[in-house]
Design an enzyme around this catalytic site. Structure first.
Site, PDB file in Angstrom:
ATOM      1  N   GLY A 149       0.814  -1.198   0.000  1.00  0.00           N
ATOM      2  CA  GLY A 149       0.000   0.000   0.000  1.00  0.00           C
ATOM      3  C   GLY A 149       0.851   1.253   0.000  1.00  0.00           C
ATOM      4  O   GLY A 149       0.416   2.323   0.428  1.00  0.00           O
ATOM      5  N   LYS A 159     -10.119  -5.310  11.052  1.00  0.00           N
ATOM      6  CA  LYS A 159      -9.055  -4.648  11.810  1.00  0.00           C
ATOM      7  C   LYS A 159      -8.880  -5.266  13.197  1.00  0.00           C
ATOM      8  O   LYS A 159      -7.761  -5.350  13.714  1.00  0.00           O
ATOM      9  CB  LYS A 159      -9.349  -3.152  11.905  1.00  0.00           C
ATOM     10  CG  LYS A 159      -9.236  -2.425  10.574  1.00  0.00           C
ATOM     11  CD  LYS A 159      -7.849  -2.578   9.936  1.00  0.00           C
ATOM     12  CE  LYS A 159      -7.705  -1.731   8.689  1.00  0.00           C
ATOM     13  NZ  LYS A 159      -6.351  -1.841   8.086  1.00  0.00           N
ATOM     14  N   TYR A 207     -15.144  -3.807   8.103  1.00  0.00           N
ATOM     15  CA  TYR A 207     -13.886  -3.115   8.393  1.00  0.00           C
ATOM     16  C   TYR A 207     -13.489  -3.298   9.855  1.00  0.00           C
ATOM     17  O   TYR A 207     -12.329  -3.610  10.163  1.00  0.00           O
ATOM     18  CB  TYR A 207     -14.039  -1.634   8.056  1.00  0.00           C
ATOM     19  CG  TYR A 207     -12.771  -0.832   8.177  1.00  0.00           C
ATOM     20  CD1 TYR A 207     -11.790  -0.899   7.189  1.00  0.00           C
ATOM     21  CD2 TYR A 207     -12.549  -0.002   9.271  1.00  0.00           C
ATOM     22  CE1 TYR A 207     -10.626  -0.151   7.294  1.00  0.00           C
ATOM     23  CE2 TYR A 207     -11.395   0.745   9.390  1.00  0.00           C
ATOM     24  CZ  TYR A 207     -10.424   0.670   8.394  1.00  0.00           C
ATOM     25  OH  TYR A 207      -9.273   1.407   8.498  1.00  0.00           O
TER      26      TYR A 207
END
Length: 271
Positions: free
Chosen positions: A13, A157, A153
């Site tokens: 990323g 996480k 999400y």
């Protein structure tokens, strides 16, 4: 000496946002950096800034062969991998009753499975080298703080936090540290639209003690510290950097979407 002189880092990323800031910070402190991103142009642009210290690699962290190849290419070019930072991330907002399996899997594949695959092949390389290393996984305050509309999400996480602990336990005997960083609201290209939504920024700032979002350079500074010898006794921990957001409450879905929020599509008979 700068903290990473003579060392090689690999950042997934790394073409934008937090990942790009980490690339720049590690290079500023002397590291050679493999910039891994699924967007080849972004990876190349960031890598070019580094001159001879940079290497652009294209890989989608959802694909194990691509991840393994990126690690191998970094080793072939620089001779090894000493520090790895897994910053590739993705978010999709949908309420549980509206969320499709495709949306759920999309987030899980990047944010959790991508961290697993990256850590797996980075750790294998560090084990081959036999000189230890550091792996930093980017989590989020949403690992601990639930947010309406972000079930996938938040779950992904939270998984990153636990995965980081397990990997740290397994690799500690080989001199490999695995740590996490949990940013709060941060100004990145990915959050730009959210912060422009009417009322959304105000709702966040009401809940951030520091009164502002984080800057990517601040997240990169924490990553650099945790990856450095100064943090040699830190492993398995996820360190949060959120300006005090977790001490308060997370903005509701209605606050984050403003006037655009019409409620669940399922309850409105549209799903």
């Amino acid at each position: 000496m700068r903290r990473f002189d003579g060392l090689t880092a690999l950042v997934t990323g790394g073409g934008s946002g937090i990942g790009a800031a980490v690339v720049r910070r590690l290079a500023d402190e002397g590291a050679r950096v493999a910039v891994v991103d699924r967007d080849s142009e972004q990876a190349r642009a960031v890598s070019t800034e580094l001159g001879g210290l940079g290497l652009a690699l294209t890989a989608d962290v959802r694909e194990e062969a691509a991840v393994a190849r990126a690690v191998a290419d970094a080793v072939g070019h620089f001779g090894g991998v000493d520090v790895a930072v897994n910053a590739a991330g993705y978010g999709a907002a949908a309420e549980v009753v509206d969320m499709t399996l495709e949306q759920w899997r999309g987030v899980m594949d990047v944010d959790l499975s991508g961290v697993f695959l990256s850590t797996k092949h980075q750790a294998r390389q560090m084990l081959r080298q036999g000189r230890g290393g550091v792996i930093v996984n980017i989590a989020s305050t949403n690992a601990e703080q639930p947010a309406e509309g972000l079930a996938a999400y938040c779950a992904a996480k939270a998984g990153v936090v636990m995965f980081t602990q397990v990997a740290a336990l397994e690799l500690a005997a080989h001199g490999i540290r695995v740590v996490g960083v949990g940013p709060g609201l941060t100004e990145t290209p990915a959050t730009a639209a959210l912060l422009q939504t009417s009322g959304a920024l105000a709702a966040y700032l009401d809940n951030i003690a520091a009164g502002r979002p984080a800057q990517v350079a601040e997240i990169a500074g924490l990553v650099a510290y945790l990856a450095s010898p100064e943090a040699a006794y830190i492993s398995g921990e996820t360190v949060y950097i959120d300006g005090g957001l977790r001490a308060r409450s997370y903005p509701t879905l209605r606050q984050r979407r403003g006037e655009a929020y019409a409620g669940s599509a399922f309850l409105r008979g549209q799903a």
